[in-house]
Scaffold this motif. Structure first.
Motif, PDB file in Angstrom:
ATOM      1  N   LYS A 109       0.855  -1.177   0.000  1.00 31.76           N
ATOM      2  CA  LYS A 109       0.000   0.000   0.000  1.00 31.76           C
ATOM      3  C   LYS A 109       0.895   1.232   0.000  1.00 31.76           C
ATOM      4  N   PHE A 110       0.613   2.189  -0.897  1.00 29.71           N
ATOM      5  CA  PHE A 110       1.453   3.380  -0.964  1.00 29.71           C
ATOM      6  C   PHE A 110       0.632   4.578  -1.440  1.00 29.71           C
ATOM      7  N   GLN A 111       1.185   5.770  -1.207  1.00 24.78           N
ATOM      8  CA  GLN A 111       0.546   7.010  -1.623  1.00 24.78           C
ATOM      9  C   GLN A 111       0.891   7.260  -3.092  1.00 24.78           C
ATOM     10  N   GLY A 112      -0.097   7.119  -3.958  1.00 21.22           N
ATOM     11  CA  GLY A 112       0.159   7.264  -5.386  1.00 21.22           C
ATOM     12  C   GLY A 112       0.071   8.694  -5.874  1.00 21.22           C
ATOM     13  N   HIS A 113      -0.858   9.463  -5.309  1.00 26.21           N
ATOM     14  CA  HIS A 113      -1.073  10.838  -5.751  1.00 26.21           C
ATOM     15  C   HIS A 113      -1.430  11.712  -4.565  1.00 26.21           C
ATOM     16  N   LYS A 114      -1.265  13.017  -4.746  1.00 24.05           N
ATOM     17  CA  LYS A 114      -1.624  13.987  -3.718  1.00 24.05           C
ATOM     18  C   LYS A 114      -3.122  14.301  -3.739  1.00 24.05           C
ATOM     19  N   ALA A 115      -3.809  13.815  -4.767  1.00 23.63           N
ATOM     20  CA  ALA A 115      -5.251  14.007  -4.901  1.00 23.63           C
ATOM     21  C   ALA A 115      -5.865  12.687  -5.343  1.00 23.63           C
ATOM     22  N   ALA A 116      -7.163  12.701  -5.611  1.00 24.58           N
ATOM     23  CA  ALA A 116      -7.875  11.468  -5.955  1.00 24.58           C
ATOM     24  C   ALA A 116      -7.287  10.790  -7.188  1.00 24.58           C
ATOM     25  N   VAL A 117      -7.172   9.477  -7.130  1.00 25.95           N
ATOM     26  CA  VAL A 117      -6.774   8.688  -8.299  1.00 25.95           C
ATOM     27  C   VAL A 117      -7.996   8.511  -9.189  1.00 25.95           C
ATOM     28  N   THR A 118      -7.842   8.794 -10.478  1.00 16.50           N
ATOM     29  CA  THR A 118      -8.960   8.709 -11.410  1.00 16.50           C
ATOM     30  C   THR A 118      -8.937   7.454 -12.261  1.00 16.50           C
ATOM     31  N   SER A 119      -7.747   6.886 -12.491  1.00 16.08           N
ATOM     32  CA  SER A 119      -7.672   5.723 -13.386  1.00 16.08           C
ATOM     33  C   SER A 119      -6.395   4.942 -13.121  1.00 16.08           C
ATOM     34  N   LEU A 120      -6.452   3.641 -13.418  1.00 15.37           N
ATOM     35  CA  LEU A 120      -5.301   2.747 -13.363  1.00 15.37           C
ATOM     36  C   LEU A 120      -5.204   1.977 -14.670  1.00 15.37           C
ATOM     37  N   ALA A 121      -3.978   1.680 -15.097  1.00 13.97           N
ATOM     38  CA  ALA A 121      -3.784   0.873 -16.311  1.00 13.97           C
ATOM     39  C   ALA A 121      -2.509   0.062 -16.161  1.00 13.97           C
ATOM     40  N   VAL A 122      -2.645  -1.253 -16.102  1.00 14.26           N
ATOM     41  CA  VAL A 122      -1.491  -2.140 -15.977  1.00 14.26           C
ATOM     42  C   VAL A 122      -0.922  -2.404 -17.366  1.00 14.26           C
ATOM     43  N   HIS A 123       0.394  -2.269 -17.495  1.00 15.36           N
ATOM     44  CA  HIS A 123       1.062  -2.552 -18.773  1.00 15.36           C
ATOM     45  C   HIS A 123       0.863  -4.022 -19.136  1.00 15.36           C
ATOM     46  N   CYS A 161      -0.242  -3.665 -27.805  1.00 18.53           N
ATOM     47  CA  CYS A 161       1.167  -4.044 -27.897  1.00 18.53           C
ATOM     48  C   CYS A 161       1.995  -3.459 -26.767  1.00 18.53           C
ATOM     49  N   GLY A 162       1.432  -2.509 -26.025  1.00 20.18           N
ATOM     50  CA  GLY A 162       2.128  -1.920 -24.895  1.00 20.18           C
ATOM     51  C   GLY A 162       3.095  -0.818 -25.242  1.00 20.18           C
ATOM     52  N   GLU A 163       3.138  -0.393 -26.507  1.00 21.96           N
ATOM     53  CA  GLU A 163       4.073   0.648 -26.906  1.00 21.96           C
ATOM     54  C   GLU A 163       3.596   2.045 -26.526  1.00 21.96           C
ATOM     55  N   SER A 164       2.284   2.254 -26.478  1.00 19.93           N
ATOM     56  CA  SER A 164       1.737   3.584 -26.214  1.00 19.93           C
ATOM     57  C   SER A 164       0.681   3.513 -25.117  1.00 19.93           C
ATOM     58  N   ILE A 165       0.495   4.640 -24.451  1.00 21.53           N
ATOM     59  CA  ILE A 165      -0.570   4.760 -23.464  1.00 21.53           C
ATOM     60  C   ILE A 165      -1.469   5.917 -23.868  1.00 21.53           C
ATOM     61  N   ALA A 166      -2.767   5.676 -23.869  1.00 17.13           N
ATOM     62  CA  ALA A 166      -3.751   6.716 -24.174  1.00 17.13           C
ATOM     63  C   ALA A 166      -4.132   7.419 -22.877  1.00 17.13           C
ATOM     64  N   VAL A 167      -4.119   8.737 -22.916  1.00 12.17           N
ATOM     65  CA  VAL A 167      -4.436   9.567 -21.755  1.00 12.17           C
ATOM     66  C   VAL A 167      -5.604  10.465 -22.143  1.00 12.17           C
ATOM     67  N   LEU A 168      -6.734  10.301 -21.461  1.00 20.21           N
ATOM     68  CA  LEU A 168      -7.949  11.029 -21.824  1.00 20.21           C
ATOM     69  C   LEU A 168      -8.305  12.060 -20.765  1.00 20.21           C
ATOM     70  N   SER A 169      -8.460  13.309 -21.200  1.00 20.53           N
ATOM     71  CA  SER A 169      -9.026  14.363 -20.359  1.00 20.53           C
ATOM     72  C   SER A 169     -10.290  14.867 -21.036  1.00 20.53           C
ATOM     73  N   ALA A 170     -10.980  15.779 -20.394  1.00 21.28           N
ATOM     74  CA  ALA A 170     -12.247  16.255 -20.951  1.00 21.28           C
ATOM     75  C   ALA A 170     -12.063  16.951 -22.290  1.00 21.28           C
ATOM     76  N   ARG A 171     -10.917  17.589 -22.513  1.00 19.22           N
ATOM     77  CA  ARG A 171     -10.703  18.369 -23.733  1.00 19.22           C
ATOM     78  C   ARG A 171      -9.789  17.712 -24.749  1.00 19.22           C
ATOM     79  N   GLU A 172      -9.041  16.672 -24.318  1.00 21.67           N
ATOM     80  CA  GLU A 172      -7.992  16.175 -25.196  1.00 21.67           C
ATOM     81  C   GLU A 172      -7.766  14.683 -25.000  1.00 21.67           C
ATOM     82  N   LEU A 173      -7.436  14.005 -26.098  1.00 19.24           N
ATOM     83  CA  LEU A 173      -6.978  12.617 -26.061  1.00 19.24           C
ATOM     84  C   LEU A 173      -5.542  12.605 -26.552  1.00 19.24           C
TER      85      LEU A 173
END
Length: 346
Positions: free
Chosen positions: A129-143, A186-198
């Motif tokens: 168990k560890f502190q991952g972020h200073k605020a709420a965690v919104t998403s997790l993605a295992v490689h 394939c694990g080469e890229s990670i998609a990061v989604l926000s309200a305004r941008e992918l």
């Protein structure tokens, strides 16, 4: 002397029940703490119950059919989809469980207080168990390799963690809060989604492809709400108008190929969740409807898909306020979406 009763029929019946239990299943999480399951093949409901007393924020399952759900009641509830039995509850987080994901024999959970927990899948013993972020965690993605996990938080950071040690490997600072993360197959890229941008970021080179809605400038803005990889080069992107766009990805560009057909008379709803499995694209809407689309047999490297390549098979009415969904299919059914031949028999 009367003949002895044959045991062949009971064995066939048991085998048929077993095969039916292993059909691909769609699980929907709801605002009122309920979980609903229905068959991917026919849309018939298979189960429904309310394991939480708060809104379900995340749901995920592994290949063996172990399902985990996290909610605003701070609990993680466990369920066996293959046997249709509850497995118990995990009580470690002190705030809403906002994200979770299985990877083989490991379950990772995260909460609104920034805490991340790693559990052993067999007996669900807490390993780390560890502190991952200073605020709420919104998403997790295992490689796909299982060597690291990405986490996004409301502190506008995306972290890469060593999954075995819980130590930070790298981080990305972004302009807006990332609401969803997902690795390419394939694990080469990670998609990061926000309200305004992918964004799609290549890990080795840091090359970034980005897509913004050109009609979302100023006061009128159409928020992006969900996304999913369909293949290593194709994604689906949902928005607050209920539209789903199909995107093509290269190392430095995200290009909109087409938009799925939408009925003109359909009520305007948000796309709450997207999932892809066994050649099907599932679109979960805020109205409670789940659309099931048949995808192309292959996404060609040159020819971009067009709307007619996608065929809407059915719409399942869950009659609930849908928040999230996941698809579980036995390993032999869960062929990689869009990268192999798909059975078209329905």
């Amino acid at each position: 002397m009367p003949p002895k009763p044959s045991r062949a029929q009971p064995r066939k019946k048991r085998q048929r029940v077993k095969e039916e239990a292993l059909e691909a299943t769609v699980v929907v999480g709801t605002y009122d703490g309920g979980l609903l399951g229905f068959g991917l093949k026919d849309g018939a409901q298979t189960f429904g119950y309310a394991p939480h007393i708060g809104c379900i924020k995340a749901v995920h399952c592994n290949k063996e059919g172990k399902l985990a759900s996290g909610a605003t009641d701070n609990a993680v509830r466990l369920f066996d989809l293959a046997k249709r039995v509850e497995l118990g509850e995990l009580q470690e987080h002190q705030d809403s469980v906002s994200a979770l994901q299985f990877w083989k024999g490991t379950l990772i959970t995260a909460s609104s207080d920034g805490q991340v927990c790693i559990w052993r899948g067999g007996d669900f013993e807490l390993l780390l168990k560890f502190q991952g972020h200073k605020a709420a965690v919104t998403s997790l993605a295992v490689h796909p390799s299982g060597r690291m996990v990405a986490s996004a938080g409301r502190d506008k950071r995306v972290q890469l963690w060593d999954l075995t040690r819980g130590t930070s490997a790298a981080h990305l600072t972004i302009k807006d809060v990332a609401e969803a993360l997902e690795w390419s197959p394939c694990g080469e890229s990670i998609a990061v989604l926000s309200a305004r941008e992918l964004m799609a970021v290549q890990v080795k080179t840091s090359a970034t492809a980005s897509l913004k809605d050109p009609s979302s400038e100023g006061f009128v803005r159409i928020n992006f709400t969900s996304m999913v990889w369909l293949s290593s080069k194709m994604l689906a992107l949902g928005d607050a108008k209920g539209e789903v766009r199909i995107l093509s990805h290269s190392s430095d560009e995200l290009t909109q190929a087409c938009t799925l057909p939408k009925e003109s008379a359909a009520q305007s709803t948000r796309v709450k969740a997207l999932a892809a499995c066994a050649g099907r694209l599932l679109v979960g809407l805020s109205s409670g409807e789940v659309e099931v689309w048949l995808m192309p047999e292959k996404f060609g490297p040159k020819a971009l898909p067009v709307p007619t390549d996608f065929n809407k098979l059915r719409v399942v009415e869950t009659k609930s306020r849908l928040t999230c969904l996941v698809v579980w299919a036995p390993e032999d059914q869960a062929t990689s979406s869009g990268e192999g031949k798909i059975r078209r028999k329905e």
